[in-house]
Design an enzyme around this catalytic site. Structure first.
Site, short mmCIF file in Angstrom:
data_model
loop_
_atom_site.label_atom_id
_atom_site.label_comp_id
_atom_site.label_asym_id
_atom_site.label_seq_id
_atom_site.Cartn_x
_atom_site.Cartn_y
_atom_site.Cartn_z
CE LYS A 13 -2.20 -1.15 3.80
NZ LYS A 13 -1.39 -2.43 4.21
NE ARG A 87 -4.44 -1.55 10.26
CZ ARG A 87 -3.51 -1.04 9.56
NH1 ARG A 87 -3.62 -0.15 8.90
NH2 ARG A 87 -2.70 -1.95 9.51
NE ARG A 126 7.62 -2.67 6.36
CZ ARG A 126 6.65 -2.38 6.43
NH1 ARG A 126 5.73 -1.71 5.50
NH2 ARG A 126 5.87 -2.75 7.60
NE ARG A 159 5.99 -0.52 10.32
CZ ARG A 159 5.19 -0.35 9.44
NH1 ARG A 159 4.74 0.20 8.21
NH2 ARG A 159 3.73 -0.99 9.80
NE ARG A 170 1.87 -5.03 11.15
CZ ARG A 170 2.91 -4.95 10.33
NH1 ARG A 170 4.08 -5.35 10.65
NH2 ARG A 170 2.84 -4.08 9.33
P1 AP5 Z 1 4.69 -1.70 1.78
O1 AP5 Z 1 4.54 -0.84 0.62
O2 AP5 Z 1 5.59 -0.94 3.09
O3 AP5 Z 1 3.59 -2.39 2.25
P2 AP5 Z 1 2.20 -1.75 3.19
O4 AP5 Z 1 0.98 -2.53 2.55
O5 AP5 Z 1 2.25 -0.31 3.15
O6 AP5 Z 1 2.47 -2.37 4.65
P3 AP5 Z 1 2.37 -1.90 6.13
O7 AP5 Z 1 3.23 -2.82 7.12
O8 AP5 Z 1 2.87 -0.35 6.17
O9 AP5 Z 1 0.88 -1.77 6.35
P4 AP5 Z 1 0.07 -2.01 7.66
O10 AP5 Z 1 -1.14 -2.03 7.05
O11 AP5 Z 1 0.45 -3.27 8.40
O12 AP5 Z 1 0.93 -1.18 8.67
P5 AP5 Z 1 0.56 0.45 8.75
O13 AP5 Z 1 1.61 1.41 8.81
O14 AP5 Z 1 -0.76 1.02 8.35
O15 AP5 Z 1 5.56 -2.86 1.32
C1 AP5 Z 1 6.05 -3.75 2.18
C2 AP5 Z 1 7.63 -4.63 1.64
O16 AP5 Z 1 7.16 -5.11 0.52
C3 AP5 Z 1 8.58 -3.38 1.62
O17 AP5 Z 1 9.73 -3.82 1.80
C4 AP5 Z 1 8.62 -3.24 -0.08
O18 AP5 Z 1 9.63 -3.02 -0.41
C5 AP5 Z 1 7.89 -4.65 -0.46
N1 AP5 Z 1 7.14 -4.51 -1.70
C6 AP5 Z 1 6.10 -3.60 -1.91
N2 AP5 Z 1 5.71 -4.10 -3.05
C7 AP5 Z 1 6.21 -5.24 -3.60
C8 AP5 Z 1 6.00 -5.95 -4.76
N3 AP5 Z 1 5.07 -5.80 -5.68
N4 AP5 Z 1 6.65 -7.06 -4.92
C9 AP5 Z 1 7.87 -7.31 -4.07
N5 AP5 Z 1 8.06 -6.62 -2.86
C10 AP5 Z 1 7.09 -5.65 -2.72
O19 AP5 Z 1 -0.09 0.19 10.44
C11 AP5 Z 1 0.87 -0.13 11.45
C12 AP5 Z 1 0.21 -0.11 12.75
O20 AP5 Z 1 -0.44 1.23 13.17
C13 AP5 Z 1 -1.11 -1.12 12.92
O21 AP5 Z 1 -0.51 -2.22 13.12
C14 AP5 Z 1 -1.92 -0.48 14.04
O22 AP5 Z 1 -1.34 -0.81 15.32
C15 AP5 Z 1 -1.75 1.04 13.67
N6 AP5 Z 1 -2.90 1.44 12.87
C16 AP5 Z 1 -2.70 2.10 11.70
N7 AP5 Z 1 -3.49 2.39 11.07
C17 AP5 Z 1 -4.72 2.22 11.97
C18 AP5 Z 1 -6.04 2.23 11.98
N8 AP5 Z 1 -6.92 2.56 10.73
N9 AP5 Z 1 -6.77 1.76 12.84
C19 AP5 Z 1 -6.18 1.28 14.23
N10 AP5 Z 1 -4.71 1.03 14.16
C20 AP5 Z 1 -4.13 1.60 13.02
#
Ligand code: AP5
Length: 212
Positions: A13, A87, A126, A159, A170
Protein backbone atom coordinates in the site's frame (compact mmCIF):
# COMPACT_ATOMS: atom_id res chain seq x y z
CA UNK A 1 -10.56 11.62 -7.09
CA UNK A 2 -10.59 10.12 -3.58
CA UNK A 3 -9.17 6.61 -3.28
CA UNK A 4 -8.70 3.91 -0.65
CA UNK A 5 -5.76 1.53 -0.97
CA UNK A 6 -6.71 -1.65 0.78
CA UNK A 7 -4.82 -4.86 1.56
CA UNK A 8 -3.04 -6.83 4.27
CA UNK A 9 0.05 -5.55 6.06
CA UNK A 10 2.95 -5.62 3.60
CA UNK A 11 0.77 -5.82 0.48
CA UNK A 12 2.50 -2.73 -0.94
CA UNK A 13 0.00 0.00 0.00
CA UNK A 14 2.72 2.47 1.00
CA UNK A 15 4.85 1.64 -2.07
CA UNK A 16 1.97 2.12 -4.50
CA UNK A 17 0.57 5.14 -2.64
CA UNK A 18 3.81 7.06 -3.28
CA UNK A 19 3.51 6.39 -7.01
CA UNK A 20 -0.19 7.29 -7.17
CA UNK A 21 0.44 10.43 -5.18
CA UNK A 22 3.09 11.60 -7.65
CA UNK A 23 1.10 10.65 -10.78
CA UNK A 24 -2.33 11.85 -9.70
CA UNK A 25 -1.49 14.74 -7.38
CA UNK A 26 -3.36 13.11 -4.49
CA UNK A 27 -2.53 13.64 -0.81
CA UNK A 28 -1.32 10.39 0.72
CA UNK A 29 -2.92 9.91 4.15
CA UNK A 30 -1.40 6.94 5.97
CA UNK A 31 -2.67 6.31 9.48
CA UNK A 32 0.41 4.17 10.20
CA UNK A 33 2.79 7.01 9.19
CA UNK A 34 0.81 9.57 11.20
CA UNK A 35 0.84 7.36 14.30
CA UNK A 36 4.57 6.53 13.98
CA UNK A 37 5.34 10.24 13.58
CA UNK A 38 3.40 10.98 16.78
CA UNK A 39 5.39 8.26 18.58
CA UNK A 40 8.71 9.63 17.26
CA UNK A 41 7.80 13.17 18.39
CA UNK A 42 6.59 11.96 21.80
CA UNK A 43 3.23 13.78 21.56
CA UNK A 44 0.24 12.88 23.81
CA UNK A 45 -1.14 10.78 20.96
CA UNK A 46 2.26 9.12 20.48
CA UNK A 47 2.50 8.15 24.15
CA UNK A 48 -1.02 6.68 24.04
CA UNK A 49 -0.42 4.51 20.96
CA UNK A 50 3.26 3.49 21.25
CA UNK A 51 2.70 0.09 22.90
CA UNK A 52 -0.34 -0.69 20.75
CA UNK A 53 1.68 -0.24 17.54
CA UNK A 54 4.54 -2.34 18.85
CA UNK A 55 2.10 -5.17 19.71
CA UNK A 56 0.41 -5.27 16.30
CA UNK A 57 -3.06 -4.55 17.74
CA UNK A 58 -5.29 -1.72 16.51
CA UNK A 59 -5.60 1.77 17.96
CA UNK A 60 -9.19 2.58 19.05
CA UNK A 61 -11.70 3.72 16.43
CA UNK A 62 -12.37 7.01 18.30
CA UNK A 63 -8.73 8.09 18.18
CA UNK A 64 -8.33 7.13 14.51
CA UNK A 65 -11.58 8.78 13.39
CA UNK A 66 -10.68 12.07 15.10
CA UNK A 67 -7.17 12.01 13.59
CA UNK A 68 -8.39 11.29 10.07
CA UNK A 69 -11.24 13.80 10.14
CA UNK A 70 -8.68 16.52 10.77
CA UNK A 71 -6.51 15.29 7.87
CA UNK A 72 -9.41 15.01 5.42
CA UNK A 73 -10.59 18.52 6.31
CA UNK A 74 -7.01 19.80 5.83
CA UNK A 75 -6.77 18.25 2.34
CA UNK A 76 -10.16 19.68 1.33
CA UNK A 77 -11.24 18.85 -2.22
CA UNK A 78 -7.71 18.30 -3.59
CA UNK A 79 -8.20 14.52 -3.55
CA UNK A 80 -6.85 12.02 -1.04
CA UNK A 81 -5.49 8.53 -1.00
CA UNK A 82 -6.19 6.61 2.21
CA UNK A 83 -3.66 3.96 3.25
CA UNK A 84 -4.33 1.86 6.36
CA UNK A 85 -7.71 3.46 7.01
CA UNK A 86 -10.48 2.47 7.50
CA UNK A 87 -9.39 -0.68 9.29
CA UNK A 88 -12.56 -1.82 11.07
CA UNK A 89 -16.21 -1.78 10.05
CA UNK A 90 -16.72 0.83 12.80
CA UNK A 91 -14.10 3.09 11.17
CA UNK A 92 -15.72 2.60 7.75
CA UNK A 93 -19.12 3.63 9.15
CA UNK A 94 -17.52 6.62 10.92
CA UNK A 95 -15.74 7.66 7.71
CA UNK A 96 -18.99 7.39 5.71
CA UNK A 97 -20.72 9.75 8.18
CA UNK A 98 -17.81 12.23 8.04
CA UNK A 99 -17.84 12.24 4.24
CA UNK A 100 -21.58 12.98 4.12
CA UNK A 101 -20.98 15.89 6.48
CA UNK A 102 -18.02 17.16 4.40
CA UNK A 103 -19.83 16.57 1.08
CA UNK A 104 -17.15 14.21 -0.20
CA UNK A 105 -17.18 10.69 -1.67
CA UNK A 106 -14.92 7.66 -2.01
CA UNK A 107 -14.18 7.35 -5.76
CA UNK A 108 -12.87 3.77 -5.66
CA UNK A 109 -11.22 1.13 -3.50
CA UNK A 110 -8.13 -0.64 -4.86
CA UNK A 111 -7.44 -3.98 -3.16
CA UNK A 112 -3.90 -5.40 -3.28
CA UNK A 113 -4.13 -9.17 -2.92
CA UNK A 114 -1.04 -10.83 -1.46
CA UNK A 115 -0.84 -14.26 0.19
CA UNK A 116 0.11 -14.56 3.86
CA UNK A 117 3.45 -16.33 3.18
CA UNK A 118 4.50 -13.56 0.76
CA UNK A 119 3.63 -10.90 3.35
CA UNK A 120 5.82 -12.54 5.99
CA UNK A 121 8.76 -12.65 3.54
CA UNK A 122 8.27 -9.01 2.56
CA UNK A 123 7.86 -7.56 6.03
CA UNK A 124 10.74 -9.41 7.61
CA UNK A 125 13.07 -7.85 4.98
CA UNK A 126 11.56 -4.36 4.88
CA UNK A 127 13.70 -1.35 5.78
CA UNK A 128 12.30 2.18 5.99
CA UNK A 129 14.11 5.52 5.75
CA UNK A 130 13.92 7.46 9.02
CA UNK A 131 13.86 10.76 7.09
CA UNK A 132 11.86 10.52 3.83
CA UNK A 133 10.02 7.23 4.69
CA UNK A 134 11.02 5.52 1.41
CA UNK A 135 10.60 1.76 1.73
CA UNK A 136 13.22 -0.84 0.66
CA UNK A 137 13.57 -4.60 0.96
CA UNK A 138 16.90 -6.22 1.76
CA UNK A 139 16.52 -8.78 -1.08
CA UNK A 140 13.74 -7.66 -3.44
CA UNK A 141 14.46 -3.93 -3.57
CA UNK A 142 17.78 -3.32 -1.79
CA UNK A 143 19.33 0.15 -1.39
CA UNK A 144 22.57 0.81 -3.33
CA UNK A 145 24.48 1.17 -0.05
CA UNK A 146 23.50 -1.12 2.82
CA UNK A 147 21.48 0.77 5.48
CA UNK A 148 21.41 4.09 3.56
CA UNK A 149 18.46 5.58 1.67
CA UNK A 150 19.04 6.00 -2.10
CA UNK A 151 16.73 8.98 -2.22
CA UNK A 152 17.90 11.22 0.64
CA UNK A 153 20.90 9.53 2.31
CA UNK A 154 18.90 8.92 5.52
CA UNK A 155 19.36 5.88 7.77
CA UNK A 156 17.29 2.78 7.04
CA UNK A 157 15.70 0.99 10.00
CA UNK A 158 13.51 -2.05 10.63
CA UNK A 159 10.06 -1.17 12.03
CA UNK A 160 9.45 -2.44 15.54
CA UNK A 161 6.29 -4.27 14.39
CA UNK A 162 8.13 -6.07 11.54
CA UNK A 163 9.32 -8.90 13.80
CA UNK A 164 7.99 -12.43 13.05
CA UNK A 165 5.53 -12.84 15.97
CA UNK A 166 4.11 -9.34 15.49
CA UNK A 167 3.74 -9.84 11.73
CA UNK A 168 1.60 -12.96 12.39
CA UNK A 169 -0.51 -11.01 14.91
CA UNK A 170 -1.05 -8.14 12.43
CA UNK A 171 -2.18 -10.63 9.79
CA UNK A 172 -4.67 -12.22 12.21
CA UNK A 173 -6.02 -8.78 13.10
CA UNK A 174 -6.34 -7.93 9.39
CA UNK A 175 -8.31 -11.10 8.63
CA UNK A 176 -10.64 -10.73 11.64
CA UNK A 177 -11.23 -6.97 11.73
CA UNK A 178 -10.22 -5.35 8.43
CA UNK A 179 -11.23 -7.75 5.64
CA UNK A 180 -14.98 -7.49 6.54
CA UNK A 181 -14.85 -3.84 5.41
CA UNK A 182 -15.02 -5.02 1.80
CA UNK A 183 -18.49 -6.51 2.43
CA UNK A 184 -19.51 -3.16 3.97
CA UNK A 185 -18.61 -1.32 0.72
CA UNK A 186 -19.57 -3.93 -1.89
CA UNK A 187 -22.35 -2.57 -4.10
CA UNK A 188 -21.82 0.98 -2.79
CA UNK A 189 -18.31 1.85 -4.01
CA UNK A 190 -16.31 0.53 -7.01
CA UNK A 191 -13.90 -2.13 -5.71
CA UNK A 192 -10.96 -3.12 -7.96
CA UNK A 193 -8.90 -6.18 -7.04
CA UNK A 194 -5.27 -6.24 -8.21
CA UNK A 195 -2.66 -8.98 -7.90
CA UNK A 196 -0.21 -7.38 -5.45
CA UNK A 197 2.35 -10.17 -5.92
CA UNK A 198 3.46 -8.93 -9.34
CA UNK A 199 6.61 -6.78 -9.54
CA UNK A 200 6.10 -3.23 -8.23
CA UNK A 201 5.93 -1.59 -11.70
CA UNK A 202 3.40 -4.16 -12.91
CA UNK A 203 1.18 -3.57 -9.89
CA UNK A 204 1.31 0.18 -10.62
CA UNK A 205 0.38 -0.48 -14.26
CA UNK A 206 -2.64 -2.60 -13.28
CA UNK A 207 -3.81 -0.01 -10.76
CA UNK A 208 -3.66 2.69 -13.46
CA UNK A 209 -5.59 0.38 -15.82
CA UNK A 210 -8.44 -0.34 -13.39
CA UNK A 211 -8.73 3.34 -12.50
CA UNK A 212 -9.07 4.51 -16.12
P1 AP5 B 1 4.82 -1.61 1.88
O1 AP5 B 1 4.54 -0.77 0.68
O2 AP5 B 1 5.54 -0.98 3.02
O3 AP5 B 1 3.47 -2.33 2.36
P2 AP5 B 1 2.24 -1.78 3.20
O4 AP5 B 1 1.02 -2.46 2.66
O5 AP5 B 1 2.23 -0.28 3.21
O6 AP5 B 1 2.61 -2.40 4.60
P3 AP5 B 1 2.45 -1.84 6.09
O7 AP5 B 1 3.16 -2.84 6.96
O8 AP5 B 1 2.91 -0.42 6.20
O9 AP5 B 1 0.95 -1.94 6.28
P4 AP5 B 1 0.22 -2.03 7.60
O10 AP5 B 1 -1.16 -1.87 7.10
O11 AP5 B 1 0.45 -3.21 8.45
O12 AP5 B 1 0.89 -0.88 8.48
P5 AP5 B 1 0.41 0.53 8.95
O13 AP5 B 1 1.59 1.41 8.92
O14 AP5 B 1 -0.82 0.96 8.22
O15 AP5 B 1 5.65 -2.88 1.36
C1 AP5 B 1 6.11 -3.88 2.27
C2 AP5 B 1 7.46 -4.49 1.76
O16 AP5 B 1 7.23 -5.18 0.55
C3 AP5 B 1 8.54 -3.43 1.45
O17 AP5 B 1 9.78 -3.94 1.82
C4 AP5 B 1 8.44 -3.23 -0.07
O18 AP5 B 1 9.67 -2.83 -0.64
C5 AP5 B 1 8.00 -4.62 -0.52
N1 AP5 B 1 7.13 -4.58 -1.71
C6 AP5 B 1 6.11 -3.71 -1.97
N2 AP5 B 1 5.50 -4.02 -3.14
C7 AP5 B 1 6.14 -5.14 -3.61
C8 AP5 B 1 5.97 -5.95 -4.78
N3 AP5 B 1 5.01 -5.70 -5.69
N4 AP5 B 1 6.78 -7.01 -4.93
C9 AP5 B 1 7.75 -7.28 -4.01
N5 AP5 B 1 7.96 -6.56 -2.88
C10 AP5 B 1 7.17 -5.50 -2.69
O19 AP5 B 1 -0.06 0.24 10.46
C11 AP5 B 1 0.85 -0.03 11.50
C12 AP5 B 1 0.12 -0.10 12.82
O20 AP5 B 1 -0.50 1.18 13.12
C13 AP5 B 1 -1.05 -1.10 12.89
O21 AP5 B 1 -0.61 -2.41 13.19
C14 AP5 B 1 -1.90 -0.46 14.02
O22 AP5 B 1 -1.35 -0.73 15.29
C15 AP5 B 1 -1.76 1.02 13.75
N6 AP5 B 1 -2.80 1.51 12.83
C16 AP5 B 1 -2.60 2.02 11.58
N7 AP5 B 1 -3.76 2.39 11.02
C17 AP5 B 1 -4.73 2.09 11.91
C18 AP5 B 1 -6.14 2.22 11.92
N8 AP5 B 1 -6.80 2.71 10.84
N9 AP5 B 1 -6.83 1.79 12.99
C19 AP5 B 1 -6.20 1.30 14.07
N10 AP5 B 1 -4.85 1.16 14.16
C20 AP5 B 1 -4.13 1.55 13.07
Amino acid sequence: MNLILFGPPGSGKGTQAERLREKRGLRHLSTGDLLREAVAKGTDLGRKVKDILASGALVSDDIILALMREEIVRVGKQGWLLDGFPRTVGQAAGLDAQLVELDQKIGAIVVLNVRREAVVERLSGRRTCTQCKTVFHVKINPPRVDGICDRCGGTLVQREDDRPATIEKRLDVYEAQTQPILAHYRGKVAIHEVNGELPVDEVTRFIELVLQ
